[in-house]
Scaffold this motif. Structure first.
Motif, PDB file in Angstrom:
ATOM      1  N   LYS A 112       0.839  -1.212   0.000  1.00 22.56           N
ATOM      2  CA  LYS A 112       0.000   0.000   0.000  1.00 22.56           C
ATOM      3  C   LYS A 112       0.868   1.253   0.000  1.00 22.56           C
ATOM      4  O   LYS A 112       0.552   2.246  -0.651  1.00 22.56           O
ATOM      5  CB  LYS A 112      -0.909   0.025   1.242  1.00 22.56           C
ATOM      6  N   TRP A 113       1.942   1.194   0.765  1.00 28.31           N
ATOM      7  CA  TRP A 113       2.848   2.342   0.837  1.00 28.31           C
ATOM      8  C   TRP A 113       3.431   2.633  -0.548  1.00 28.31           C
ATOM      9  O   TRP A 113       3.496   3.782  -0.980  1.00 28.31           O
ATOM     10  CB  TRP A 113       3.963   2.032   1.849  1.00 28.31           C
ATOM     11  N   LYS A 114       3.788   1.559  -1.241  1.00 32.67           N
ATOM     12  CA  LYS A 114       4.356   1.738  -2.579  1.00 32.67           C
ATOM     13  C   LYS A 114       3.317   2.256  -3.565  1.00 32.67           C
ATOM     14  O   LYS A 114       3.646   2.862  -4.577  1.00 32.67           O
ATOM     15  CB  LYS A 114       4.973   0.427  -3.080  1.00 32.67           C
ATOM     16  N   GLU A 115       2.027   2.000  -3.239  1.00 28.26           N
ATOM     17  CA  GLU A 115       0.962   2.547  -4.085  1.00 28.26           C
ATOM     18  C   GLU A 115       0.783   4.039  -3.847  1.00 28.26           C
ATOM     19  O   GLU A 115       0.007   4.693  -4.529  1.00 28.26           O
ATOM     20  CB  GLU A 115      -0.371   1.847  -3.780  1.00 28.26           C
ATOM     21  N   GLY A 116       1.448   4.557  -2.811  1.00 26.55           N
ATOM     22  CA  GLY A 116       1.396   6.000  -2.599  1.00 26.55           C
ATOM     23  C   GLY A 116       0.727   6.475  -1.319  1.00 26.55           C
ATOM     24  O   GLY A 116       0.542   7.666  -1.123  1.00 26.55           O
ATOM     25  N   TYR A 117       0.330   5.562  -0.457  1.00 29.47           N
ATOM     26  CA  TYR A 117      -0.243   5.981   0.819  1.00 29.47           C
ATOM     27  C   TYR A 117       0.865   6.316   1.811  1.00 29.47           C
ATOM     28  O   TYR A 117       1.896   5.653   1.845  1.00 29.47           O
ATOM     29  CB  TYR A 117      -1.139   4.885   1.392  1.00 29.47           C
ATOM     30  N   ASP A 118       0.638   7.344   2.630  1.00 30.57           N
ATOM     31  CA  ASP A 118       1.670   7.763   3.584  1.00 30.57           C
ATOM     32  C   ASP A 118       1.492   7.096   4.935  1.00 30.57           C
ATOM     33  O   ASP A 118       2.427   6.975   5.711  1.00 30.57           O
ATOM     34  CB  ASP A 118       1.629   9.275   3.764  1.00 30.57           C
ATOM     35  N   VAL A 119       0.249   6.725   5.240  1.00 30.58           N
ATOM     36  CA  VAL A 119      -0.023   6.042   6.504  1.00 30.58           C
ATOM     37  C   VAL A 119      -0.847   4.805   6.184  1.00 30.58           C
ATOM     38  O   VAL A 119      -1.890   4.906   5.546  1.00 30.58           O
ATOM     39  CB  VAL A 119      -0.828   6.946   7.467  1.00 30.58           C
ATOM     40  N   VAL A 120      -0.362   3.652   6.572  1.00 31.72           N
ATOM     41  CA  VAL A 120      -1.138   2.431   6.386  1.00 31.72           C
ATOM     42  C   VAL A 120      -1.364   1.830   7.759  1.00 31.72           C
ATOM     43  O   VAL A 120      -0.444   1.338   8.385  1.00 31.72           O
ATOM     44  CB  VAL A 120      -0.396   1.406   5.500  1.00 31.72           C
ATOM     45  N   ARG A 146     -14.078   9.164  18.774  1.00 30.31           N
ATOM     46  CA  ARG A 146     -14.447   9.742  17.481  1.00 30.31           C
ATOM     47  C   ARG A 146     -15.457  10.864  17.642  1.00 30.31           C
ATOM     48  O   ARG A 146     -15.442  11.848  16.936  1.00 30.31           O
ATOM     49  CB  ARG A 146     -15.040   8.669  16.571  1.00 30.31           C
ATOM     50  N   ASN A 147     -16.376  10.683  18.598  1.00 30.79           N
ATOM     51  CA  ASN A 147     -17.387  11.706  18.816  1.00 30.79           C
ATOM     52  C   ASN A 147     -16.839  12.930  19.526  1.00 30.79           C
ATOM     53  O   ASN A 147     -17.330  14.030  19.351  1.00 30.79           O
ATOM     54  CB  ASN A 147     -18.547  11.137  19.653  1.00 30.79           C
ATOM     55  N   MET A 148     -15.844  12.717  20.347  1.00 33.99           N
ATOM     56  CA  MET A 148     -15.336  13.811  21.154  1.00 33.99           C
ATOM     57  C   MET A 148     -14.363  14.701  20.407  1.00 33.99           C
ATOM     58  O   MET A 148     -14.130  15.829  20.803  1.00 33.99           O
ATOM     59  CB  MET A 148     -14.588  13.255  22.376  1.00 33.99           C
ATOM     60  N   THR A 149     -13.721  14.161  19.377  1.00 33.11           N
ATOM     61  CA  THR A 149     -12.642  14.931  18.766  1.00 33.11           C
ATOM     62  C   THR A 149     -12.974  15.317  17.337  1.00 33.11           C
ATOM     63  O   THR A 149     -13.834  14.707  16.703  1.00 33.11           O
ATOM     64  CB  THR A 149     -11.333  14.116  18.740  1.00 33.11           C
ATOM     65  N   SER A 150     -12.277  16.300  16.853  1.00 31.99           N
ATOM     66  CA  SER A 150     -12.540  16.742  15.489  1.00 31.99           C
ATOM     67  C   SER A 150     -11.545  16.115  14.507  1.00 31.99           C
ATOM     68  O   SER A 150     -11.646  16.313  13.309  1.00 31.99           O
ATOM     69  CB  SER A 150     -12.467  18.263  15.421  1.00 31.99           C
ATOM     70  N   VAL A 151     -10.578  15.348  15.043  1.00 35.19           N
ATOM     71  CA  VAL A 151      -9.609  14.694  14.167  1.00 35.19           C
ATOM     72  C   VAL A 151     -10.179  13.348  13.738  1.00 35.19           C
ATOM     73  O   VAL A 151     -10.816  12.658  14.529  1.00 35.19           O
ATOM     74  CB  VAL A 151      -8.270  14.475  14.917  1.00 35.19           C
ATOM     75  N   ASN A 152      -9.946  12.973  12.495  1.00 35.98           N
ATOM     76  CA  ASN A 152     -10.486  11.715  11.999  1.00 35.98           C
ATOM     77  C   ASN A 152      -9.630  10.525  12.450  1.00 35.98           C
ATOM     78  O   ASN A 152      -8.771  10.054  11.720  1.00 35.98           O
ATOM     79  CB  ASN A 152     -10.580  11.774  10.475  1.00 35.98           C
ATOM     80  N   ILE A 153      -9.879  10.066  13.676  1.00 39.94           N
ATOM     81  CA  ILE A 153      -9.111   8.940  14.207  1.00 39.94           C
ATOM     82  C   ILE A 153      -9.898   7.662  13.926  1.00 39.94           C
ATOM     83  O   ILE A 153     -10.993   7.479  14.445  1.00 39.94           O
ATOM     84  CB  ILE A 153      -8.895   9.095  15.727  1.00 39.94           C
ATOM     85  N   PRO A 154      -9.362   6.771  13.087  1.00 35.86           N
ATOM     86  CA  PRO A 154     -10.144   5.574  12.750  1.00 35.86           C
ATOM     87  C   PRO A 154     -10.396   4.674  13.970  1.00 35.86           C
ATOM     88  O   PRO A 154      -9.564   4.604  14.865  1.00 35.86           O
ATOM     89  CB  PRO A 154      -9.270   4.865  11.717  1.00 35.86           C
ATOM     90  N   ILE A 163       4.261   4.130   8.611  1.00 33.44           N
ATOM     91  CA  ILE A 163       4.211   5.544   8.238  1.00 33.44           C
ATOM     92  C   ILE A 163       5.388   5.882   7.348  1.00 33.44           C
ATOM     93  O   ILE A 163       6.456   5.295   7.470  1.00 33.44           O
ATOM     94  CB  ILE A 163       4.192   6.486   9.468  1.00 33.44           C
ATOM     95  N   ASP A 164       5.144   6.816   6.448  1.00 36.51           N
ATOM     96  CA  ASP A 164       6.192   7.253   5.539  1.00 36.51           C
ATOM     97  C   ASP A 164       7.192   8.132   6.290  1.00 36.51           C
ATOM     98  O   ASP A 164       6.888   8.685   7.338  1.00 36.51           O
ATOM     99  CB  ASP A 164       5.545   8.046   4.397  1.00 36.51           C
ATOM    100  N   ARG A 165       8.376   8.256   5.728  1.00 37.71           N
ATOM    101  CA  ARG A 165       9.420   9.106   6.323  1.00 37.71           C
ATOM    102  C   ARG A 165       8.909  10.503   6.655  1.00 37.71           C
ATOM    103  O   ARG A 165       9.169  11.043   7.713  1.00 37.71           O
ATOM    104  CB  ARG A 165      10.612   9.137   5.349  1.00 37.71           C
ATOM    105  N   LYS A 191      -2.249  11.126   3.632  1.00 38.34           N
ATOM    106  CA  LYS A 191      -3.157  10.167   2.997  1.00 38.34           C
ATOM    107  C   LYS A 191      -3.089   8.820   3.717  1.00 38.34           C
ATOM    108  O   LYS A 191      -2.028   8.185   3.759  1.00 38.34           O
ATOM    109  CB  LYS A 191      -2.704  10.014   1.551  1.00 38.34           C
ATOM    110  N   GLN A 192      -4.192   8.382   4.290  1.00 36.69           N
ATOM    111  CA  GLN A 192      -4.151   7.124   5.031  1.00 36.69           C
ATOM    112  C   GLN A 192      -5.083   6.065   4.467  1.00 36.69           C
ATOM    113  O   GLN A 192      -6.087   6.364   3.853  1.00 36.69           O
ATOM    114  CB  GLN A 192      -4.407   7.338   6.528  1.00 36.69           C
ATOM    115  N   THR A 193      -4.709   4.816   4.700  1.00 38.48           N
ATOM    116  CA  THR A 193      -5.559   3.716   4.270  1.00 38.48           C
ATOM    117  C   THR A 193      -5.399   2.569   5.268  1.00 38.48           C
ATOM    118  O   THR A 193      -4.541   2.617   6.142  1.00 38.48           O
ATOM    119  CB  THR A 193      -5.206   3.245   2.848  1.00 38.48           C
ATOM    120  N   ALA A 194      -6.241   1.547   5.135  1.00 34.04           N
ATOM    121  CA  ALA A 194      -6.209   0.462   6.112  1.00 34.04           C
ATOM    122  C   ALA A 194      -5.933  -0.879   5.457  1.00 34.04           C
ATOM    123  O   ALA A 194      -6.239  -1.083   4.292  1.00 34.04           O
ATOM    124  CB  ALA A 194      -7.549   0.395   6.826  1.00 34.04           C
ATOM    125  N   VAL A 195      -5.310  -1.767   6.203  1.00 33.46           N
ATOM    126  CA  VAL A 195      -5.352  -3.179   5.851  1.00 33.46           C
ATOM    127  C   VAL A 195      -6.019  -3.862   7.041  1.00 33.46           C
ATOM    128  O   VAL A 195      -5.869  -3.419   8.168  1.00 33.46           O
ATOM    129  CB  VAL A 195      -3.945  -3.785   5.597  1.00 33.46           C
TER     130      VAL A 195
END
Ligand code: UDP
Ligand code: MG
Length: 320
Positions: A112-120, A146-154, A163-165, A191-195
């Protein structure tokens, strides 16, 4: 610093003598199979068992393995941070030592990282061998957060991630003390994605997160990304005084119109208790924030390192 290392794997360890050898072997097998340069950094978070000796032995035989020895226990999140501070790879993987996070997932993350995601990040679809209590509290915690914060924490995502460098460099610039790394990574906005994976049972040993540490951790997560709890005071205050006001009319009605008299002791006591309770809770919440402000204001280093093993270009003693 020369940079010839493609991947860094950061492994925080705290009293893991029963698992560290196995986790080294599994990690080595996976990393060798990728056929690119790597380092595995064990961060000894003040172990009081044989873990540091075992890790030092591994380091002697395998120069890809590095060891950072803390002077005492500074906590899981701080150990991860130290690993990130000294990691040199183009991509940095954080993984627990207890093999609850399967190392075999790393190649998929790298893809996934090689596909261009910075956070997997690795999302748990199931948790094996953990108590119902832990599962329920964890599920509630992630949703609450998730409800308490405004940051998108999965949700249902731990610290097992790649994580990328450039993300790692951002993490290095954040020096806050009561840290919640998975939140900070999301906060950085890359840019983040999940496995997906199934969380295994601990290979051996027991959890280093007893209830007290879990609650502490939950507080860190919420308070470092939200001040909504402070606002509870305002809404509760409005709610209560409204209730009190209405009740006042009821009392007046009973006294003046119905000419009712009553002992009144029980109701006054219960109202006093409820309101004092609310006041104390609010004070406690404010105290949590003030404590954190105090921690930050002291400006102490995040951790103290006793020794480094297999770090070529770092001297023996250093802290930050
Ligand atoms: N850990 C640490 N310092 C601590 C507590 C835990 O470095 O103070 C490490 C531990 O060795 C493990 C990881 O953090 O590699 C996760 O801990 P654990 O498996 O006990 O947590 P759980 O999976 O039960 O949430
Ligand atoms: Mg575990």
């Amino acid at each position: 610093m020369e940079n010839d290392i493609k991947y860094s794997v950061v492994v925080p360890v705290y009293n893991e003598e029963e698992v560290i050898t196995e986790s080294y072997q599994r990690l080595k097998k996976v990393m060798d199979s990728i056929n690119e340069s790597y380092e595995i950094i064990f961060v000894n978070d003040g172990c009081r068992d044989k873990t540091p000796e075992i890790a030092a032995d591994i380091c002697k035989q395998d120069k890809n393995i590095k060891l950072i020895n803390f002077s005492r226990n500074f906590g899981h999140q701080i150990a991860i941070s130290a690993g990130m501070d000294y990691a040199r790879g183009q991509a940095v993987v954080v993984i627990d030592a207890d093999l609850q996070d399967p190392p075999e997932l790393i190649p998929e993350m790298i893809k996934k990282w090689k596909e261009g995601y910075d956070v997997v990040y690795a999302k748990r679809t199931k948790r094996k061998g953990e108590s119902i209590f832990k599962k329920v509290t964890a599920a509630l915690f992630y949703r609450f957060l998730r409800n308490m914060t405004s940051v998108n924490i999965p949700a249902d995502v731990g610290d097992f991630r790649l994580i990328d460098r450039k993300v790692c460099d951002i993490m290095k610039r954040i020096r806050e003390k009561n840290r919640f790394i998975r939140g900070l990574v999301s906060w950085s906005g890359f840019k983040q994605t999940a496995v997906e994976y199934i969380r295994e049972e601990r290979f051996a040993g027991e959890t280093k997160y007893p209830l007290k540490k879990m609650i502490q951790f939950a507080f860190d997560g919420i308070t470092s990304f939200s001040y909504k709890p402070l606002k509870i005071a305002t809404s509760l205050g409005i709610f209560c005084s409204l209730g009190g006001f209405i009740y006042l009319f009821v009392v007046l009605f009973q006294a003046l119109i119905l000419k009712m008299t009553w002992p009144g002791w029980a109701s006054s006591i219960s109202i006093t208790l409820i309101f004092n309770g609310i006041t104390l809770i609010i004070l406690g919440i404010i105290g949590e924030y003030i404590g954190r402000i105090y921690d930050e204001s002291k400006n102490r280093p995040l951790y103290v390192i006793r020794t480094f093993v297999n770090f070529k270009d770092i001297g023996e003693e250093k802290d930050r």
